[in-house]
Design an enzyme around this catalytic site. Structure first.
Site, PDB file in Angstrom:
ATOM      1  N   GLY A  67       0.776  -1.244   0.000  1.00 18.48           N
ATOM      2  CA  GLY A  67       0.000   0.000   0.000  1.00 18.48           C
ATOM      3  C   GLY A  67       0.804   1.289   0.000  1.00 18.48           C
ATOM      4  O   GLY A  67       0.282   2.330   0.398  1.00 18.48           O
ATOM      5  N   ASN A 112       1.716   2.968  -2.645  1.00 24.76           N
ATOM      6  CA  ASN A 112       1.079   3.875  -3.617  1.00 24.76           C
ATOM      7  C   ASN A 112      -0.229   4.441  -3.065  1.00 24.76           C
ATOM      8  O   ASN A 112      -0.577   5.587  -3.358  1.00 24.76           O
ATOM      9  CB  ASN A 112       0.846   3.170  -4.951  1.00 24.76           C
ATOM     10  CG  ASN A 112       2.096   3.167  -5.816  1.00 24.76           C
ATOM     11  OD1 ASN A 112       2.502   4.208  -6.321  1.00 24.76           O
ATOM     12  ND2 ASN A 112       2.726   2.012  -5.934  1.00 24.76           N
ATOM     13  N   ILE A 115      -7.158 -10.013 -11.422  1.00 27.50           N
ATOM     14  CA  ILE A 115      -7.638  -9.545 -12.724  1.00 27.50           C
ATOM     15  C   ILE A 115      -9.116  -9.158 -12.574  1.00 27.50           C
ATOM     16  O   ILE A 115      -9.896  -9.902 -11.981  1.00 27.50           O
ATOM     17  CB  ILE A 115      -7.507 -10.670 -13.778  1.00 27.50           C
ATOM     18  CG1 ILE A 115      -6.056 -11.143 -13.888  1.00 27.50           C
ATOM     19  CG2 ILE A 115      -8.083 -10.245 -15.123  1.00 27.50           C
ATOM     20  CD1 ILE A 115      -5.168 -10.367 -14.807  1.00 27.50           C
ATOM     21  N   LEU A 116      -9.471  -8.012 -13.106  1.00 29.21           N
ATOM     22  CA  LEU A 116     -10.884  -7.610 -13.095  1.00 29.21           C
ATOM     23  C   LEU A 116     -11.556  -8.175 -14.346  1.00 29.21           C
ATOM     24  O   LEU A 116     -10.942  -8.231 -15.411  1.00 29.21           O
ATOM     25  CB  LEU A 116     -10.994  -6.087 -13.080  1.00 29.21           C
ATOM     26  CG  LEU A 116     -10.459  -5.396 -11.819  1.00 29.21           C
ATOM     27  CD1 LEU A 116     -10.289  -3.900 -12.051  1.00 29.21           C
ATOM     28  CD2 LEU A 116     -11.356  -5.661 -10.624  1.00 29.21           C
ATOM     29  N   ASN A 126      -4.146   2.220 -13.589  1.00 31.07           N
ATOM     30  CA  ASN A 126      -3.240   1.319 -12.867  1.00 31.07           C
ATOM     31  C   ASN A 126      -1.815   1.867 -12.934  1.00 31.07           C
ATOM     32  O   ASN A 126      -1.471   2.612 -13.848  1.00 31.07           O
ATOM     33  CB  ASN A 126      -3.288  -0.070 -13.529  1.00 31.07           C
ATOM     34  CG  ASN A 126      -2.386  -1.074 -12.837  1.00 31.07           C
ATOM     35  OD1 ASN A 126      -2.307  -1.116 -11.609  1.00 31.07           O
ATOM     36  ND2 ASN A 126      -1.684  -1.881 -13.614  1.00 31.07           N
ATOM     37  N   HIS A 157       2.190   0.531 -13.087  1.00 31.83           N
ATOM     38  CA  HIS A 157       2.966  -0.675 -13.352  1.00 31.83           C
ATOM     39  C   HIS A 157       4.460  -0.338 -13.327  1.00 31.83           C
ATOM     40  O   HIS A 157       4.877   0.677 -13.890  1.00 31.83           O
ATOM     41  CB  HIS A 157       2.581  -1.242 -14.726  1.00 31.83           C
ATOM     42  CG  HIS A 157       3.268  -2.520 -15.041  1.00 31.83           C
ATOM     43  ND1 HIS A 157       2.881  -3.724 -14.483  1.00 31.83           N
ATOM     44  CD2 HIS A 157       4.333  -2.787 -15.823  1.00 31.83           C
ATOM     45  CE1 HIS A 157       3.687  -4.672 -14.924  1.00 31.83           C
ATOM     46  NE2 HIS A 157       4.582  -4.133 -15.728  1.00 31.83           N
TER      47      HIS A 157
HETATM   48  C1  GRF Z   1       3.999  -1.327  -7.267  1.00 34.61           C
HETATM   49  O1  GRF Z   1       5.308  -1.583  -7.711  1.00 34.61           O
HETATM   50  C2  GRF Z   1       3.065  -1.173  -8.436  1.00 34.61           C
HETATM   51  O2  GRF Z   1       3.657  -0.577  -9.544  1.00 34.61           O
HETATM   52  C3  GRF Z   1       2.672  -2.593  -8.738  1.00 34.61           C
HETATM   53  O3  GRF Z   1       2.581  -3.204  -7.482  1.00 34.61           O
HETATM   54  C4  GRF Z   1       3.416  -2.533  -6.545  1.00 34.61           C
HETATM   55  C5  GRF Z   1       2.542  -2.140  -5.400  1.00 34.61           C
HETATM   56  O4  GRF Z   1       3.255  -1.569  -4.341  1.00 34.61           O
HETATM   57  N1  GRF Z   1       1.479  -2.646  -9.531  1.00 34.61           N
HETATM   58  P1  GRF Z   1       2.486  -0.866  -3.139  1.00 34.61           P
HETATM   59  O5  GRF Z   1       1.503  -1.874  -2.568  1.00 34.61           O
HETATM   60  O6  GRF Z   1       1.780   0.347  -3.695  1.00 34.61           O
HETATM   61  O7  GRF Z   1       3.544  -0.489  -2.151  1.00 34.61           O
END
Ligand code: GRF
Length: 183
Positions: free
Chosen positions: A11, A13, A88-89, A103, A105
């Site tokens: 979490g 992000n 996956i949604l 999203n 990535h």
């Molecule tokens: C991130 O590297 C994001 O790009 C990928 O999963 C990871 C999630 O990290 N989709 P966090 O849970 O936000 O720390």
């Protein structure tokens, strides 16, 4: 813009989006956090911040998504930010939120879709990697790109070092992409 953040794990992000949402410049308000993993650290964080947070589980994805959609509609959610959401949604779900799911990535898409991106980047001696914010469509990591950040791979990089540098940029690029999207 009423926003939902979907998570499955750490979490970080979510944290950066939450901090962003508290700034004047932010067009989003985080209304709810959904996790498909009861033990996600991000869920704990959401609770600490008094964000409405839900954990739902069902063996049948269809049933889970119907329950989730009901809540999202009730809360008048207009944007879904996937942030480390590992499920996956379905096509049906994405159709209902067409153009409203984004999203992040950890690669320079369209390169290195899927998992273990940093490992594969290092194995292939790529000079650059990066991170990408993109729309979600029904193919994995393939929707239209909103914003990307290119990052140099260093000679002595390890997965740990590289992922840390990329993650740091992810935390900056996700809010920037949202601003771009709504300006
Ligand atoms: C991130 O590297 C994001 O790009 C990928 O999963 C990871 C999630 O990290 N989709 P966090 O849970 O936000 O720390």
């Amino acid at each position: 813009i009423n926003t939902a953040v979907f998570i499955s794990g750490r979490g970080s992000n979510l944290k950066s989006l939450y901090n962003f949402s508290k700034k004047k410049i932010s067009p989003i308000k985080i209304i709810l956090v959904f996790s498909n993993n009861k033990n996600a650290a991000g869920l704990k964080y959401a609770k600490e911040k008094n964000l409405y947070s839900i954990y739902l589980r069902d063996k049948k994805i269809k049933i889970l998504e119907i329950r989730l959609l009901k809540i999202l509609n009730k809360k008048k959610i207009k944007l879904i930010c996937l942030a480390g959401y590992m499920k996956i949604l379905s096509y049906n779900f994405i159709k209902k939120f067409k153009g409203k799911i984004i999203n992040i990535h950890p690669s320079l898409l369209p390169k290195y879709k899927g998992l273990n991106t940093h490992n594969r980047v290092l194995q292939n001696n790529e000079p650059f990697t990066g991170c990408t914010v993109h729309f979600v469509n029904n193919k994995l990591d393939s929707g239209k790109i909103i914003l990307q950040k290119k990052i140099k791979v260093l000679r002595n990089d390890s997965i740990k070092k590289l992922s840390k540098r990329v993650l740091n940029e992810e935390h900056k690029i996700y809010p920037k992409a949202i601003i771009k999207l709504f300006s």
